[in-house]
Design an enzyme around this catalytic site. Structure first.
Site: not given
Ligand code: NAG
Ligand code: NAG
Ligand code: NAG
Ligand code: NAG
Ligand code: NAG
Ligand code: NAG
Ligand code: NAG
Ligand code: NAG
Ligand code: NAG
Ligand code: NAG
Ligand code: NAG
Ligand code: NAG
Length: 447
Positions: A251, A274
């Site tokens: 993430d 991310h």
């Protein structure tokens, strides 16, 4: 295992057992406190001094997976106010009890061995420290004043059992591996963080803290992906440095949550993430979120959904997923610089959205965000994106031209695999003169 491997392991174990009396002096040895200078960039404000520690305490390991929490607490209490706590090398420690360590003062935690948290998901869900924001919980919370943590050892969150449980129920409370809550002055350096159930680091209500030389890795061995494993989340914190670290996660590599100010991130290697994200912000109606004065320098970003990213919820309620909903909050994102990023196989080099959680752009534009975005510089990017949005390499969409201003994109030499450099653009005044916008409307933008 083949016979030769079994023999090799047996020999290793025998030599370890034989040499252990010789090593007992080394076991008690204190690590020297690391001195990783803050460079090449620094924040203007000097960090407080941390006086030398005058005594040592060694944590006893029970072994065999027995809970060492009371041993840890005892050593820390004995050495608080001026001491150095040693978690010896080649020892395994088990934590099966939530530890409130917010009383620390002038102490060094020298973690040379391995600390593993138990896999008792029922216990941790009941007893982890509830931090309210996004329902975050932590295994322990470390805070106080003048605390240094280092030693080259490992913290292991035993994440697999959590990845598998989350696949069955998204509402479980997965603990964050390393919770720094209310720390004024300190450093977290030279540590390996493994298999966090959720975010690896949460730093809240803290000031003047440096992270350096942190190695993050983990992941799932089952088909249930390790989700929401952000590297760092800063929250209600000021004057924080995150540098010289290696992150393999799933993430945000680093994420600046509400009220993160004066933050420097530099020299990071991020893989599988991310991106480096501002937000999400504006999630909670009635709350005011600020992210100001952030400098992100020299990041290598591979196999990621984003490079630089600013994600803000729209003005009306939206849902990204069952356990992540929001919109309607207010505030400001101001004075953010992303300088020097090398990308490889990244879906969007740059993503700015004020429609986080809202795929319907018409609806997003009907209720513009109450959170302004201004004074943003993104410069000196190179590399290639992934095929995911090819021919697009970026997404720059605000909810109204009145809430986004002074967005500068300079020297971004990023190409898609097919050689294009197109962006989806929306509601940002003057953006067409800085990047090649496509007129094909809106696509993607909510990962
Ligand atoms: C610590 O745990 C590791 C991994 O489970 C194991 O290989 C090692 O032998 C353990 N060391 C001690 C001293 O128990
Ligand atoms: C949890 O850990 C215990 C002790 O190490 C082990 O016996 C048990 O199999 C583990 N449970 C799961 C679900 O991994
Ligand atoms: C931070 O401080 C505020 C105000 O004292 C408090 O309400 C909150 O629980 C603290 N912790 C976090 C994680 O915000
Ligand atoms: C906590 O989770 C519940 C269930 O998903 C949700 O309704 C609530 O808004 C969350 N709280 C926060 C502070 O995000
Ligand atoms: C950039 O970061 C890398 C580590 O990812 C480091 O090796 C390199 O020296 C840094 N470059 C500068 C100019 O600081
Ligand atoms: C980077 O992450 C990918 C998964 O996204 C993984 O396959 C690869 O091994 C990682 N690379 C390194 C050098 O760790
Ligand atoms: C952020 O800071 C502002 C100004 O100090 C304050 O009004 C607001 O409540 C804070 N928001 C959060 C989420 O802590
Ligand atoms: C903008 O942020 C940088 C840190 O990235 C800081 O050095 C600078 O003083 C800030 N500018 C203003 C006007 O606050
Ligand atoms: C998007 O929102 C608009 C405005 O509310 C609505 O008219 C339209 O039907 C929505 N589109 C979709 C695909 O839901
Ligand atoms: C937030 O935005 C909505 C829609 O644009 C508006 O109705 C509301 O008054 C705003 N709230 C605040 C606190 O600014
Ligand atoms: C837009 O694309 C053209 C053709 O590839 C290129 O020459 C130009 O530099 C691009 N403009 C920007 C701002 O990247
Ligand atoms: C624009 O849309 C058309 C039709 O969907 C598609 O064929 C074309 O590749 C798109 N171009 C870009 C630059 O996205």
């Amino acid at each position: 295992m083949r016979i030769s491997e079994i023999l090799a392991v047996a020999l290793l174990q025998a030599s370890a057992a034989w040499s252990s009396p010789l090593e007992s002096n080394a076991i008690e040895a204190r690590s020297n406190r690391p001195h990783h200078p803050i460079k090449p960039h620094h924040l203007g404000k000097p960090f407080p001094q941390s006086p030398d520690r005058t005594k040592s305490c060694t944590v006893k390991a029970n072994g065999n997976g027995k809970d060492d929490s009371q041993n840890i607490l005892k050593a820390i209490k004995d050495c608080n106010n001026g001491g150095h706590v040693i978690f010896p090398k080649d020892k395994n420690f088990t934590i099966g009890t939530a530890l409130d360590l917010t009383f620390l003062k002038h102490i060094d935690l020298d973690i040379q061995g391995t600390i593993q948290f138990t896999n008792d998901t029922d216990y941790w869900q009941k007893n982890g420290f509830y931090q309210t924001y996004q329902n975050a919980t932590t295994f322990f919370q470390l805070g106080g004043q003048d605390v240094n943590v280092y030693g080259g050892g490992t913290l292991d969150g035993n994440g697999q059992v959590w990845y598998d449980l989350y696949a069955k129920d998204i509402y479980i409370l997965r603990p964050i591996l390393f919770g720094v809550i209310g720390l004024q002055g300190g450093s977290i350096e030279d540590l390996k963080l493994r298999y966090s159930p959720q975010w690896y680091n949460f730093i809240a209500n803290s000031t003047d803290v440096v992270y350096s030389n942190i190695d993050i890795a983990g992941g799932s061995v089952s088909s249930n992906v390790a989700k929401n494993t952000d590297g760092w989340d800063t929250y209600r914190s000021d004057n924080i440095v995150i540098q010289n670290s290696h992150i393999n996660n799933g993430d945000d590599c680093v994420s600046f949550k509400p009220n993160s100010t004066n933050i420097l991130v530099q020299n990071l290697w991020c893989n599988g993430s991310h991106g480096i994200s501002v937000g999400s912000l504006g999630q909670y109606v009635g709350e005011v979120d600020y992210v100001k004065n952030v400098y992100v320098y020299n990041v290598s970003m591979s196999n990621a959904s984003d490079g630089a990213r600013i994600k803000v919820w729209p003005g009306s309620a939206s849902a990204l997923s069952g356990d992540l909903q929001g919109g309607g909050g207010s505030g400001a994102v101001q004075n953010i610089t992303y300088d020097t990023m090398v990308l490889s196989n990244v879906d969007y080099a740059i993503e700015i959205t004020q429609c986080y959680g809202q795929k319907n752009i018409t609806l997003c534009n009907e209720y513009p965000s109450n959170l302004t975005i201004s004074d943003i510089t993104i410069k000196n990017f190179s590399g290639t994106t992934s095929k995911t949005y090819d021919p697009l390499i970026g997404y720059l969409v605000c909810s109204s031209p009145t809430v986004c201003s002074d967005i500068n994109i300079e020297n971004v030499n990023v190409k898609s695999p097919s050689g294009t450099n197109l962006y989806t653009c929306g509601s940002i005044t003057g953006i067409e003169s800085q990047v090649n916008c496509t007129t094909n409307g809106t696509k993607g933008g909510n990962s």
